[in-house]
Design an enzyme around this catalytic site. Structure first.
Site, short mmCIF file in Angstrom:
data_model
loop_
_atom_site.label_atom_id
_atom_site.label_comp_id
_atom_site.label_asym_id
_atom_site.label_seq_id
_atom_site.Cartn_x
_atom_site.Cartn_y
_atom_site.Cartn_z
N GLU A 13 0.81 -1.22 0.00
CA GLU A 13 0.00 0.00 0.00
C GLU A 13 0.85 1.28 0.00
O GLU A 13 0.32 2.36 -0.23
CB GLU A 13 -0.96 -0.02 1.21
N GLY A 79 -12.64 -4.04 2.03
CA GLY A 79 -13.74 -4.85 1.51
C GLY A 79 -14.99 -3.98 1.45
O GLY A 79 -15.26 -3.22 2.38
N MET A 176 -9.00 -2.69 8.52
CA MET A 176 -8.46 -3.07 9.83
C MET A 176 -7.64 -1.97 10.53
O MET A 176 -7.01 -2.25 11.54
CB MET A 176 -7.63 -4.35 9.68
N GLU A 177 -7.64 -0.76 9.98
CA GLU A 177 -6.83 0.31 10.60
C GLU A 177 -7.50 1.67 10.69
O GLU A 177 -7.18 2.47 11.58
CB GLU A 177 -5.50 0.51 9.81
N ASP A 200 -12.23 -6.40 -2.49
CA ASP A 200 -13.11 -7.57 -2.34
C ASP A 200 -14.43 -7.08 -1.76
O ASP A 200 -14.57 -5.91 -1.45
CB ASP A 200 -12.47 -8.61 -1.39
N1 ADE Z 1 -9.00 -5.21 3.71
C1 ADE Z 1 -9.34 -5.55 2.46
N2 ADE Z 1 -10.41 -6.34 2.45
C2 ADE Z 1 -10.78 -6.52 3.75
C3 ADE Z 1 -11.80 -7.24 4.39
N3 ADE Z 1 -12.66 -7.96 3.67
N4 ADE Z 1 -11.87 -7.20 5.73
C4 ADE Z 1 -10.97 -6.49 6.44
N5 ADE Z 1 -9.98 -5.78 5.88
C5 ADE Z 1 -9.87 -5.79 4.55
#
Ligand code: ADE
Length: 232
Positions: A13, A79, A176-177, A200
């Site tokens: 990233e 996501g 996640m951050e 995703d």
């Molecule tokens: N980063 C990218 N896709 C993610 C997901 N599905 N859950 C958590 N962090 C992500």
């Protein structure tokens, strides 16, 4: 003078931005390498925080204390939770919250950190607007949306959990951050924005989609950051 802290969780990233910056110094702290220099004419500190909220919060505090950044941009992938957001699209934060905080037993809202006074951390309006305008100008083929980032220390790849993050938090993307960076920026009164490209759909197909699309998605987000920093 402005000094922009740019945080990505993973090397993927930030590697493009690091490769394109004019580097003046690298400093190590808490296992992270802080790359100081200029990016597209702007004074920046670029850092890979590592994955998850603890790493992201530590990184944010170091940027505040040691590098005195005036703005924070979080770049990376996420996501999608909102059906309008397809893989490759970009989500620019209006706000962010922790989806894995639960003190509801004491009367707090789901996601609310006790005794803080707010559940959502609101992104800087000017930064977010600038990011959206910049994205539309430099890359009209990529759809940019404004929305809510929900963060937790879990990779979301389950339809039922995804549905809960939508119904309980009205999240537009999961990662996640972002909320930890937003939380740290809020406590230090530093304007921030989170820019996430969709890798995703945070559902049962995420485990398959993520490795296929993460590199291209990370590039979308970094390309926008490259253009944005010179506008700040
Ligand atoms: N980063 C990218 N896709 C993610 C997901 N599905 N859950 C958590 N962090 C992500």
């Amino acid at each position: 003078m402005n000094r922009i802290g740019i945080i990505g969780a993973m090397e993927l990233e930030v590697k493009e931005l690091k490769a394109r910056m004019a580097l003046s110094k690298v400093e190590k702290k808490a296992g992270m390498e802080f790359h100081e220099g200029t990016l597209n004419g702007a004074s920046v500190v670029i850092v890979r925080s590592g994955v998850g909220k603890v790493n992201a919060a530590l990184c944010t505090q170091i940027l505040a204390d040691l590098f005195h950044v005036t703005h924070i941009i979080n770049t990376g992938v996420a996501g999608s939770l909102n059906a309008r957001l397809d893989i490759g699209d970009i989500l620019i934060s209006t706000d962010a919250l922790h989806h894995d905080v639960d003190a509801t037993i004491f009367g707090y809202q789901p996601g609310e950190v006790p005794q803080l006074g707010c559940r959502e951390f609101v992104a800087d309006e000017d930064l977010a607007r600038l990011a959206k305008e910049t994205c539309e100008r430099v890359n009209p083929d990529i759809h940019a949306y404004m929305g809510r980032v929900v963060s937790g220390d879990q990779f979301i790849s389950d339809n039922l959990i995804k549905s809960r993050l939508i119904s309980q938090f009205q999240g537009d993307c999961a990662e996640m951050e972002g909320a930890a960076i937003a939380h740290g920026a809020y406590l230090n009164q530093i304007p921030f924005v989170i820019i996430r490209a969709i890798s995703d759909k945070a559902d049962n197909s995420a485990q398959v989609d993520y490795p296929v699309f993460e590199a291209a998605a990370a590039k979308h987000s970094a390309a926008l950051v490259w253009e944005l920093v010179k506008e700040i």
